[in-house]
Design a protein around this motif. Structure first.
Motif, PDB file in Angstrom:
ATOM      1  N   UNK A 203      19.063 -40.182  44.100  1.00 37.53           N
ATOM      2  CA  UNK A 203      19.654 -40.383  45.425  1.00 37.53           C
ATOM      3  C   UNK A 203      20.780 -41.412  45.393  1.00 37.53           C
ATOM      4  N   UNK A 204      20.725 -42.329  44.432  1.00 35.77           N
ATOM      5  CA  UNK A 204      21.736 -43.377  44.347  1.00 35.77           C
ATOM      6  C   UNK A 204      22.985 -42.957  43.583  1.00 35.77           C
ATOM      7  N   UNK A 205      22.951 -41.783  42.967  1.00 35.25           N
ATOM      8  CA  UNK A 205      24.096 -41.316  42.174  1.00 35.25           C
ATOM      9  C   UNK A 205      25.124 -40.663  43.088  1.00 35.25           C
ATOM     10  N   UNK A 206      26.371 -41.059  42.933  1.00 40.02           N
ATOM     11  CA  UNK A 206      27.435 -40.547  43.795  1.00 40.02           C
ATOM     12  C   UNK A 206      28.432 -39.652  43.059  1.00 40.02           C
ATOM     13  N   UNK A 207      28.413 -39.688  41.730  1.00 37.60           N
ATOM     14  CA  UNK A 207      29.375 -38.914  40.956  1.00 37.60           C
ATOM     15  C   UNK A 207      28.711 -37.651  40.397  1.00 37.60           C
ATOM     16  N   UNK A 208      29.397 -36.508  40.462  1.00 40.08           N
ATOM     17  CA  UNK A 208      28.819 -35.244  39.941  1.00 40.08           C
ATOM     18  C   UNK A 208      28.946 -35.152  38.421  1.00 40.08           C
ATOM     19  N   UNK A 209      28.232 -36.033  37.737  1.00 40.65           N
ATOM     20  CA  UNK A 209      28.284 -36.085  36.277  1.00 40.65           C
ATOM     21  C   UNK A 209      26.965 -35.590  35.679  1.00 40.65           C
ATOM     22  N   UNK A 210      26.982 -35.179  34.414  1.00 39.97           N
ATOM     23  CA  UNK A 210      25.711 -34.839  33.745  1.00 39.97           C
ATOM     24  C   UNK A 210      24.804 -36.057  33.709  1.00 39.97           C
ATOM     25  N   UNK A 211      23.493 -35.812  33.719  1.00 39.76           N
ATOM     26  CA  UNK A 211      22.520 -36.907  33.785  1.00 39.76           C
ATOM     27  C   UNK A 211      21.450 -36.722  32.713  1.00 39.76           C
ATOM     28  N   UNK A 212      21.120 -37.811  32.043  1.00 39.05           N
ATOM     29  CA  UNK A 212      19.943 -37.862  31.173  1.00 39.05           C
ATOM     30  C   UNK A 212      18.870 -38.657  31.918  1.00 39.05           C
ATOM     31  N   UNK A 213      17.685 -38.071  32.067  1.00 42.01           N
ATOM     32  CA  UNK A 213      16.574 -38.782  32.699  1.00 42.01           C
ATOM     33  C   UNK A 213      15.512 -39.082  31.640  1.00 42.01           C
ATOM     34  N   UNK A 214      15.168 -40.352  31.512  1.00 39.64           N
ATOM     35  CA  UNK A 214      14.158 -40.800  30.550  1.00 39.64           C
ATOM     36  C   UNK A 214      12.897 -41.188  31.320  1.00 39.64           C
ATOM     37  N   UNK A 215      11.766 -40.625  30.943  1.00 37.30           N
ATOM     38  CA  UNK A 215      10.511 -40.876  31.638  1.00 37.30           C
ATOM     39  C   UNK A 215       9.351 -40.840  30.659  1.00 37.30           C
ATOM     40  N   UNK A 216       8.295 -41.628  30.893  1.00 40.59           N
ATOM     41  CA  UNK A 216       7.084 -41.519  30.071  1.00 40.59           C
ATOM     42  C   UNK A 216       6.123 -40.455  30.596  1.00 40.59           C
ATOM     43  N   UNK A 217       6.510 -39.746  31.662  1.00 33.76           N
ATOM     44  CA  UNK A 217       5.597 -38.844  32.370  1.00 33.76           C
ATOM     45  C   UNK A 217       5.847 -37.375  32.043  1.00 33.76           C
ATOM     46  N   UNK A 218       4.881 -36.753  31.333  1.00 35.83           N
ATOM     47  CA  UNK A 218       4.939 -35.299  31.121  1.00 35.83           C
ATOM     48  C   UNK A 218       4.844 -34.562  32.453  1.00 35.83           C
ATOM     49  N   UNK A 219       4.064 -35.098  33.370  1.00 35.54           N
ATOM     50  CA  UNK A 219       3.887 -34.492  34.691  1.00 35.54           C
ATOM     51  C   UNK A 219       5.232 -34.334  35.393  1.00 35.54           C
ATOM     52  N   UNK A 220       6.050 -35.371  35.350  1.00 36.20           N
ATOM     53  CA  UNK A 220       7.353 -35.326  36.009  1.00 36.20           C
ATOM     54  C   UNK A 220       8.281 -34.324  35.330  1.00 36.20           C
TER      55      UNK A 220
END
Length: 301
Positions: free
Chosen positions: A213-230
């Motif tokens: 929600x805080x991202x304003x630019x239409x750029x590619x994103x890498x999301x890093x998470x410890x959650x397999x569920x997510x």
């Protein structure tokens, strides 16, 4: 397929996968001779592949490891592999190695390699449900996962936004904390908050939602998470839930439906690549985010 000239018998379990898909991949095979000899374990990796390619490679390598014709019971948790061999392969060959709608066949070279190995043996193909407690399937899965080359995280990608999403939950206070850290080139921004009552899964979802929600630019994103569920929910399950009117396969209401709907809506606007990380390759930004989320969750204990 030719009939084996000998009476050698072997049971084989194979598995393969990529993380992310596509991305670095690993394959594994376990050969169980019928004469009670010690099981033979094989595994390997490739740099930029898909889940299906690694499932195919596992079978190819298992069959190549046999010195002569065998009678084989081959078990795989890949319907793509089993159905490809037992239902589709003959048609692809008749069609000049093209699909049923006359399109170029995906993974053609690997299918041709597998077909050549199949001719040496008499094989019965079995589908085994993955992660269902089968000893040898679980072992093959573990070997394949271990073979995947772990990339140093975060990735060196200056043209993308990197989102580190962390969540934590306190059983004592029933309170959850989340932290989302955004990094783009040399700029970095952290957001955090709390929810009560909450669950750990809700906090991982909240971190991703708040970060996106805080991202304003239409750029590619890498999301890093410890959650397999997510990660699994965002990449596999949410489309099924949407098509099933936000119900699970068993007809139950999807847990955390409102959060999944928010996340799904946000993901429509971006090209996202997911990274599930463990302790061994967790980026410092995510470690710090987990610490912040944990402190927030424990504040009311």
């Amino acid at each position: 397929m030719t009939s084996p000239a000998s009476t050698n018998k072997v049971t084989i379990y194979t598995d393969g996968g990529a993380n992310p898909n596509p991305g670095p991949g690993g394959w594994a095979a376990i050969l169980l001779p019928s004469d009670g000899q010690k099981p033979q374990e094989l595994s390997g990796s490739e740099a930029n592949v898909t889940n299906n390619q690694m499932e195919l490679q596992a079978a190819i390598e298992a069959l190549k490891a046999l010195p002569g014709p065998h009678q084989i019971e081959l078990h795989t948790d890949s319907q793509y592999l089993r159905r490809g061999v037992t239902e589709w392969l003959a048609g692809w060959q008749r069609n000049g190695w093209r699909s049923s709608n006359n399109q170029p066949l995906k993974n053609k070279t690997r299918w041709q390699q597998l077909n050549a190995e199949i001719q040496r043996h008499q094989i019965s193909w079995h589908w085994t449900k993955g992660h269902a407690g089968n000893k040898w399937n679980e072992r093959a899965d573990k070997l394949a996962r271990a073979a995947i080359q772990k990339a140093a995280l975060p990735l060196d990608d200056a043209q993308s936004i990197h989102l580190f999403a962390a969540g934590a939950y306190s059983g004592k206070s029933k309170k959850g904390g989340w932290c989302a850290t955004l990094r783009y080139k040399d700029a970095e921004k952290s957001l955090s908050g709390s929810v009560s009552p909450a669950s750990a899964n809700q906090m991982h979802l909240q971190a991703a939602i708040q970060g996106l929600s805080a991202i304003k630019k239409p750029l590619p994103i890498h999301i890093y998470t410890p959650s397999d569920y997510l990660k699994n929910g965002a990449t596999r399950w949410v489309k099924q839930w949407q098509n099933n009117n936000w119900q699970t396969k068993t007809g139950k209401a999807v847990s955390n439906k409102d959060l999944w709907q928010k996340l799904s809506g946000l993901l429509q606007s971006y090209q996202v690549r997911w990274h599930v990380v463990g302790k061994e390759n967790m980026p410092d930004a995510l470690k710090q985010g987990k610490k912040i989320a944990g402190e927030i969750a424990r504040m009311s204990e």
